[in-house]
Design an enzyme around this catalytic site. Structure first.
Site, PDB file in Angstrom:
ATOM      1  N   TYR A 154      40.720 -68.009 -18.049  1.00  0.00           N
ATOM      2  CA  TYR A 154      41.631 -68.146 -19.078  1.00  0.00           C
ATOM      3  C   TYR A 154      41.559 -69.791 -19.452  1.00  0.00           C
ATOM      4  O   TYR A 154      41.466 -69.965 -20.794  1.00  0.00           O
ATOM      5  CB  TYR A 154      43.193 -68.012 -18.400  1.00  0.00           C
ATOM      6  CG  TYR A 154      44.273 -68.247 -19.432  1.00  0.00           C
ATOM      7  CD1 TYR A 154      44.461 -67.251 -20.369  1.00  0.00           C
ATOM      8  CD2 TYR A 154      44.994 -69.488 -19.543  1.00  0.00           C
ATOM      9  CE1 TYR A 154      45.637 -67.511 -21.294  1.00  0.00           C
ATOM     10  CE2 TYR A 154      45.809 -69.512 -20.352  1.00  0.00           C
ATOM     11  CZ  TYR A 154      46.424 -68.632 -21.322  1.00  0.00           C
ATOM     12  OH  TYR A 154      47.302 -68.684 -22.298  1.00  0.00           O
ATOM     13  N   SER A 172      46.084 -73.203 -25.596  1.00  0.00           N
ATOM     14  CA  SER A 172      47.059 -73.253 -24.292  1.00  0.00           C
ATOM     15  C   SER A 172      47.069 -74.538 -23.724  1.00  0.00           C
ATOM     16  O   SER A 172      45.994 -75.214 -24.034  1.00  0.00           O
ATOM     17  CB  SER A 172      46.649 -72.236 -23.369  1.00  0.00           C
ATOM     18  OG  SER A 172      47.440 -72.480 -22.173  1.00  0.00           O
TER      19      SER A 172
HETATM   20  N1  LIG Z   1      53.611 -67.521 -23.678  1.00  0.00           N
HETATM   21  C1  LIG Z   1      53.005 -68.670 -22.994  1.00  0.00           C
HETATM   22  O1  LIG Z   1      53.584 -69.407 -22.607  1.00  0.00           O
HETATM   23  C2  LIG Z   1      51.621 -68.834 -23.527  1.00  0.00           C
HETATM   24  C3  LIG Z   1      51.317 -70.277 -23.175  1.00  0.00           C
HETATM   25  C4  LIG Z   1      50.180 -70.689 -23.598  1.00  0.00           C
HETATM   26  C5  LIG Z   1      49.192 -69.865 -24.614  1.00  0.00           C
HETATM   27  N2  LIG Z   1      49.628 -68.777 -24.621  1.00  0.00           N
HETATM   28  C6  LIG Z   1      48.811 -67.658 -25.890  1.00  0.00           C
HETATM   29  O2  LIG Z   1      49.869 -67.315 -26.710  1.00  0.00           O
HETATM   30  C7  LIG Z   1      49.003 -66.067 -26.905  1.00  0.00           C
HETATM   31  C8  LIG Z   1      50.255 -64.895 -27.071  1.00  0.00           C
HETATM   32  O3  LIG Z   1      50.796 -65.054 -25.938  1.00  0.00           O
HETATM   33  P1  LIG Z   1      52.032 -64.300 -25.379  1.00  0.00           P
HETATM   34  O4  LIG Z   1      52.781 -65.020 -24.399  1.00  0.00           O
HETATM   35  O5  LIG Z   1      52.770 -63.913 -26.865  1.00  0.00           O
HETATM   36  O6  LIG Z   1      51.662 -62.967 -24.825  1.00  0.00           O
HETATM   37  P2  LIG Z   1      52.296 -61.516 -24.669  1.00  0.00           P
HETATM   38  O7  LIG Z   1      51.468 -60.799 -23.676  1.00  0.00           O
HETATM   39  O8  LIG Z   1      53.769 -61.541 -24.578  1.00  0.00           O
HETATM   40  O9  LIG Z   1      51.768 -60.714 -26.196  1.00  0.00           O
HETATM   41  C9  LIG Z   1      50.257 -60.649 -26.464  1.00  0.00           C
HETATM   42  C10 LIG Z   1      50.060 -59.483 -27.492  1.00  0.00           C
HETATM   43  O10 LIG Z   1      48.798 -59.363 -27.894  1.00  0.00           O
HETATM   44  C11 LIG Z   1      48.433 -58.049 -27.596  1.00  0.00           C
HETATM   45  N3  LIG Z   1      46.941 -58.217 -27.197  1.00  0.00           N
HETATM   46  C12 LIG Z   1      46.431 -58.609 -26.254  1.00  0.00           C
HETATM   47  N4  LIG Z   1      45.017 -58.409 -26.097  1.00  0.00           N
HETATM   48  C13 LIG Z   1      44.761 -57.853 -27.259  1.00  0.00           C
HETATM   49  C14 LIG Z   1      43.751 -57.486 -27.917  1.00  0.00           C
HETATM   50  N5  LIG Z   1      42.525 -57.377 -26.897  1.00  0.00           N
HETATM   51  N6  LIG Z   1      43.622 -56.945 -29.162  1.00  0.00           N
HETATM   52  C15 LIG Z   1      44.583 -56.856 -29.786  1.00  0.00           C
HETATM   53  N7  LIG Z   1      45.948 -57.192 -29.298  1.00  0.00           N
HETATM   54  C16 LIG Z   1      46.073 -57.818 -27.896  1.00  0.00           C
HETATM   55  C17 LIG Z   1      49.324 -57.373 -26.800  1.00  0.00           C
HETATM   56  O11 LIG Z   1      49.166 -56.186 -26.959  1.00  0.00           O
HETATM   57  C18 LIG Z   1      50.575 -58.242 -27.088  1.00  0.00           C
HETATM   58  O12 LIG Z   1      51.259 -57.520 -28.198  1.00  0.00           O
HETATM   59  C19 LIG Z   1      47.847 -65.544 -26.208  1.00  0.00           C
HETATM   60  O13 LIG Z   1      46.584 -65.996 -26.744  1.00  0.00           O
HETATM   61  C20 LIG Z   1      48.473 -66.455 -24.874  1.00  0.00           C
HETATM   62  O14 LIG Z   1      47.216 -66.888 -24.078  1.00  0.00           O
HETATM   63  C21 LIG Z   1      50.837 -68.208 -24.361  1.00  0.00           C
END
Ligand SMILES: NC(=O)c1ccc[n+]([C@@H]2O[C@H](COP(=O)([O-])OP(=O)(O)OC[C@H]3O[C@@H](n4cnc5c(N)ncnc54)[C@H](O)[C@@H]3O)[C@@H](O)[C@H]2O)c1
Length: 263
Positions: free
Chosen positions: A158, A145
């Site tokens: 985080y 991230s």
């Molecule tokens: N969306 C953003 O702006 C952003 C920015 C930086 C990093 N990220 C990273 O990207 C990744 C995905 O984020 P997102 O925005 O799509 O999140 P989201 O919450 O929309 O989706 C995350 C998915 O992961 C699943 N999940 C969470 N914990 C889990 C576990 N312990 N075991 C199995 N499945 C699990 C959830 O059920 C969900 O389907 C994460 O690692 C997040 O930290 C996202």
């Protein structure tokens, strides 16, 4: 992206957000997929949605919590049993935790964020890498991230977990580059997914949309990113075209992590 056809990629956190967007992108290139998530219903819906658009793509789903080592071992075993190989791992599942200052942070939530974001990514690499070593080939994309390269107010576990993801990525590159395994990380900025929508609700429960608009003003692009803008980069890193990219953490943030002063 060429050379990806008939390949097999595991995606964790595939039920929604960045995982689902990447699953669709890879499916559009004919990649077979193991989709992993702890949200069983969301996982089944994701599979149905992808297969409607790409009926020829083989999709295996495994319900697993990535912070559970046995569950991770199982999604790896299941993938090898189903497809016979693993070309790529998109180590994406993660949570944000709650927002609070360091001195006020709930310790149990802190540990949970580390268990999922750090240990989950570690277990994924630990059990997929031996399969890739035997193949003498593999691509891993870990999800860090901007919080893995910068501090983020009120998100200490985080930020700790995502810096760790970036660090583990460098180590994997050093340790397994000789086996034809390239490991990189991505550092998304604010991308419009359910996770980010939830964060804006925490910032301004009365008016999350106002929080989103205000946040976007700090970005050189003056907008948030879209999931497919991340999926495109992930597909590249998983492909043969990224054959000499290893150990990098690539920001996908509209330039936001470069800011010093106002834009
Ligand atoms: N969306 C953003 O702006 C952003 C920015 C930086 C990093 N990220 C990273 O990207 C990744 C995905 O984020 P997102 O925005 O799509 O999140 P989201 O919450 O929309 O989706 C995350 C998915 O992961 C699943 N999940 C969470 N914990 C889990 C576990 N312990 N075991 C199995 N499945 C699990 C959830 O059920 C969900 O389907 C994460 O690692 C997040 O930290 C996202």
């Amino acid at each position: 992206m060429k050379h990806l056809e008939n390949k097999v990629v595991i995606i964790t956190g595939a039920a929604m957000g960045l995982g689902l967007a990447t699953a669709k992108e890879l499916a559009s290139k004919g990649i077979n997929l193991t989709l992993v998530d702890y949200n069983e219903k969301g996982l089944a819906e994701a599979k149905a949605e992808i297969n409607e658009d790409f009926p020829l793509v083989k999709i295996h789903t495994v319900v697993a919590d990535v912070s559970n080592e046995e569950a991770v071992k199982n999604y790896v075993t299941e993938t090898v049993k189903t497809f016979g190989r693993i070309d790529g791992l998109y180590n994406n599942a993660g949570i944000e935790g709650k927002q609070a200052s360091i001195t006020e942070y709930d310790i149990n939530i802190f540990k949970k964020v580390i268990d999922i974001n750090l240990m989950g990514v570690y277990y994924g690499m630990r059990y997929v890498i031996p399969v890739m070593q035997k193949q003498k080939h593999g691509r891993i994309v870990n999800v860090a991230s901007v919080g893995g390269i910068r501090g983020v107010l009120n998100q200490v576990p985080y930020v700790a977990s995502k810096h760790a993801v970036s660090g583990m990525t460098k180590n994997a590159a050093l340790e397994y580059g000789r086996d034809g395994i390239n490991t990189n990380a991505i550092a998304p900025g604010a991308i419009l997914t359910p996770m980010v929508a939830e964060a804006f609700k925490q910032v301004n429960p009365e008016d999350p949309k106002a929080a989103e608009t205000e946040y976007a003003q700090r970005n050189p692009a003056k907008r948030l990113g879209l999931p497919n803008e991340v999926a495109n980069v992930v597909a590249f890193l998983l492909s043969e075209e990224a054959s000499y990219v290893n150990g990098q953490t690539i920001a996908i943030d509209g330039g936001e992590s470069n800011i010093y002063g106002n834009v």
